[in-house]
Design an enzyme around this catalytic site. Sequence first.
Site, PDB file in Angstrom:
ATOM      1  N   TYR C 135      34.670  50.847  45.568  1.00 10.83           N
ATOM      2  CA  TYR C 135      34.777  50.229  44.249  1.00 10.83           C
ATOM      3  C   TYR C 135      36.187  50.443  43.716  1.00 10.83           C
ATOM      4  O   TYR C 135      36.829  51.437  44.051  1.00 10.83           O
ATOM      5  CB  TYR C 135      33.745  50.849  43.306  1.00 10.83           C
ATOM      6  N   HIS C 145      30.917  44.634  41.492  1.00 20.47           N
ATOM      7  CA  HIS C 145      30.811  44.580  42.942  1.00 20.47           C
ATOM      8  C   HIS C 145      31.875  45.459  43.585  1.00 20.47           C
ATOM      9  O   HIS C 145      32.920  45.711  42.991  1.00 20.47           O
ATOM     10  CB  HIS C 145      30.992  43.138  43.417  1.00 20.47           C
ATOM     11  N   LYS C 176      34.385  40.276  50.243  1.00 23.31           N
ATOM     12  CA  LYS C 176      35.101  41.520  49.978  1.00 23.31           C
ATOM     13  C   LYS C 176      36.391  41.521  50.782  1.00 23.31           C
ATOM     14  O   LYS C 176      36.558  40.741  51.709  1.00 23.31           O
ATOM     15  CB  LYS C 176      34.243  42.721  50.384  1.00 23.31           C
TER      16      LYS C 176
END
Lengths: 199, 199, 199, 199
Positions: C135, C145, C176
Site C-alpha cells: 500500500y 487499493h 497494480k
Amino acid sequence: MSAKKAKKVVKKKTTVKNEEKPRKQPEVVIKAHLVENRVVTEDSDESRALFNQGAYGKMVENKVQLSLLEAFYLLEKNKIEVIDKRKPLTFEKFLKTAKKTEPNFWIRYCVFKDFRNRGYIIKTALKFGADFRIYDRGVKPGEDHAKWIVYPVAEGATLTWHDFAAKNRVAHSTKKRLLMAVVDDEADVTYYEVAWKRP
Amino acid sequence: MSAKKAKKVVKKKTTVKNEEKPRKQPEVVIKAHLVENRVVTEDSDESRALFNQGAYGKMVENKVQLSLLEAFYLLEKNKIEVIDKRKPLTFEKFLKTAKKTEPNFWIRYCVFKDFRNRGYIIKTALKFGADFRIYDRGVKPGEDHAKWIVYPVAEGATLTWHDFAAKNRVAHSTKKRLLMAVVDDEADVTYYEVAWKRP
Amino acid sequence: MSAKKAKKVVKKKTTVKNEEKPRKQPEVVIKAHLVENRVVTEDSDESRALFNQGAYGKMVENKVQLSLLEAFYLLEKNKIEVIDKRKPLTFEKFLKTAKKTEPNFWIRYCVFKDFRNRGYIIKTALKFGADFRIYDRGVKPGEDHAKWIVYPVAEGATLTWHDFAAKNRVAHSTKKRLLMAVVDDEADVTYYEVAWKRP
Amino acid sequence: MSAKKAKKVVKKKTTVKNEEKPRKQPEVVIKAHLVENRVVTEDSDESRALFNQGAYGKMVENKVQLSLLEAFYLLEKNKIEVIDKRKPLTFEKFLKTAKKTEPNFWIRYCVFKDFRNRGYIIKTALKFGADFRIYDRGVKPGEDHAKWIVYPVAEGATLTWHDFAAKNRVAHSTKKRLLMAVVDDEADVTYYEVAWKRP
C-alpha cells in the site's frame, strides 16, 4: 506485428509487384553499394532524402552511409538496391553477410524494424553501452536527446539479475529510460519499460 | 517419449526406409539455413507447404522462417535439412547450438513435439505471458482463438504457490485454459489442466 | 541489509538497552505463541495495537494472529516474544522453524522487512497471483487499493522471459504496478519497476 | 474470507455477546467433552440435530462424536462448549490440544471452515489418501459420492511435481475431482481444480 497484419503485408506486397506497378508511378529504387559493413548510396537527391527526411545513415561526401540494419530495412521496403560484386544482393545473401559481422543481427533487426514501422528514429547506442537509442516520435537526432535505450533479447533466452541490473545502471547513468525488447518466435516484439526504484 | 517407445519409433523408421521406399515416391527433404535463432527454408513449393498446410513458421519473401523448435522437429521428422556454414547440421549439433541461445530448449521441445505429434498446432505465447498457446485440433492460427496456454516444467523443478497463482491469473485474464506440462526424465510429458475455482 | 549495516543495528540496540533504559519507560514485550505457521499474541491492549496501529496480522477472538513474516519482524524489533513448547524461541530457532514450512522464507523476509522499515504496509498477494501487495505510504489495507505487487527473487536466480511476461500480465490484469525485488547476498534489496509498453 | 468480511464477523460476534443476547431467545449451547482426539456431545435432541441436520460427526450410543475440526468449528460458532478436566476449553487451549495430535490442524481448519461457511459438507478423506472429501451442495454423505478431494496447503510452502502428480493419481483412481486449497497469510483460501489431461 500480429500474425494477421503480417499476412496483409505479404498480400499487399505481392499485389504491388504483380498488378499495381504498371498503374502506379514506379518508385525510385536507390542504388547503393556494400562497402565492408556499411552500405553507401549513390550521389542523388533521392538518396540524400533518406538522410534529410528519414534520418537514415550519415552524410559522407554527398552520399549516405547506411548501417547494415538501415540498409536491410530499406531493402525490405524496396527503397534501395544493394550491389555487391556488381550484382544486387538478395535478401538472403544480405542477411548472411550481415550475420558474419553482427551475430545478433536478426534479433536486433526485428526491433529496429518494429520501431521504424511505428515512426520512431532508432540509432545505435554503442557509445551508451546499449544496443539502440530511440528518439521520441517526431524528434530527430541532434534536435533533442534520445528518450530510451533499448536491449533486444530473444524470447528463448534467460535473464540473469546481474545482467538486468547492469542494463538499469546504464540507463540510469545516461539519464535515459530503459526498454527491454523481447522478440518472440513469430518475430513480434513485446516491450517492457524498466526503472530502478527506491520505494 | 519413454526409452522403450523411442526404440520402437527407430525400428519403425528403419522399416519404412527398407520396405516402403520402392512403393512410395521418395519424400523431398527441404533445404534450409540456420540464421541466428531462425531457420530459413529454400524458395520452393514444398517449403511453402510447411507454412500453408502445416502452419509452421511464417512467410518472409517466399521463404519460410522457422523457429528453432519448429526446425528441430522437422529435422527429427526428416522433412528438412539444416545447413550451417555449408554443412548439414546433425541432430546433436543442432541441439547444442539451440541450447546455447535457449537454455530451456530441451524441456520446451519435449512439449512442442508432443503436441505436434498429437496433431495440434503449437505457437509461442510470449505476448500472453506463457510459453505456448495451443489451438484446438484442426484449428489454424487466425481461424480461431487458441484454447490453451501451456507452461512446460521439468519434473525435478519446484514451484511456489505464488508462481502457480500467477499462471492461473494469466490464463484467466487471457480467457484461455491452463495446462501445466511436466516433462519427466524420459522426456515423457504429463499434462494437468488447472482452473481457479470459487466453490 | 548488508553485513556491515547489520552490525551497526546490533550495536545500536545494545546502546539502547544500556543507556536509554533509565530515561525511557521500558517497552512492553508482547507474549505470543507459535501455532503451526502462525503466531498468536496474548489478549492485551498492546497486542491489539499491533493490528490497529501497525496493521499487523488479523484479529481473531481479541488476539492478533500474525504470519511468520510479521512475527519474525516483530521479534527482530524486540516487540514480541514467541513461545514454543513453553520456551521463548531464539532468532535462529525461529528462522529454522520458518524455513521448514516456508522454503523461501529468507528471501521473502528480506523484502518484507525492507518495506516495513520504510514505513509501508506489506501483505500477501496470493489472490492476485503475486507474493506481496504494498500500500502507498500512510495507506492501510481496506482504505484504498494496493499500489504495487511485488515478486522477491534471489540475485543468483535466473528467469525466463515467459515468466517475466507472466508477472507483467498479472500486474496489468490486477491494475497494480509491478516491482521486482532482487535480494543480494548481503540481504540488500534492489527494486525495479516494470511496465508493459506499447511504444 | 476477505479482510473486510473478517472484520464484520468479528463485530457481529461482539454485538451478539454484549447487546443482542437479552433480546433474542438464547441459543442452546451444547455441552460436549473432549475424549482423546474426539469430542463427544451430551445426549440431547440438540446435539443429535448436529448429526441429523448438519452432518457433523457420527452417532455413537445416542451421542455425537465430533472430529476436532468439527468441534473447533462449532466452538467458534458458539454452538458447543467443550469440557476438558471439568473446565470449558478456551479457544486457544483447544487449538493447542488439537495441534498436538494434528500438526497441520490450523491450515486444515482454514479450509474446513471455508467450506462449511459456504454450505458444503466436508469430511476426512484419509481412506482415499487425501485430507478432505467434499459433497456437492445439498448432498449429505451416504446420499451420493463425494465430488472433490481436497488438499490444503500453506501459501509459503513449495510444490514438487512428484507430490502434484501423486495427488492427481489419487483423485483419478478414486474418481473424484481434485482441489488444491492454498491458504494465505490472511487465512483466505484460494482454490484450484486440477485434472490430469491427455490432450
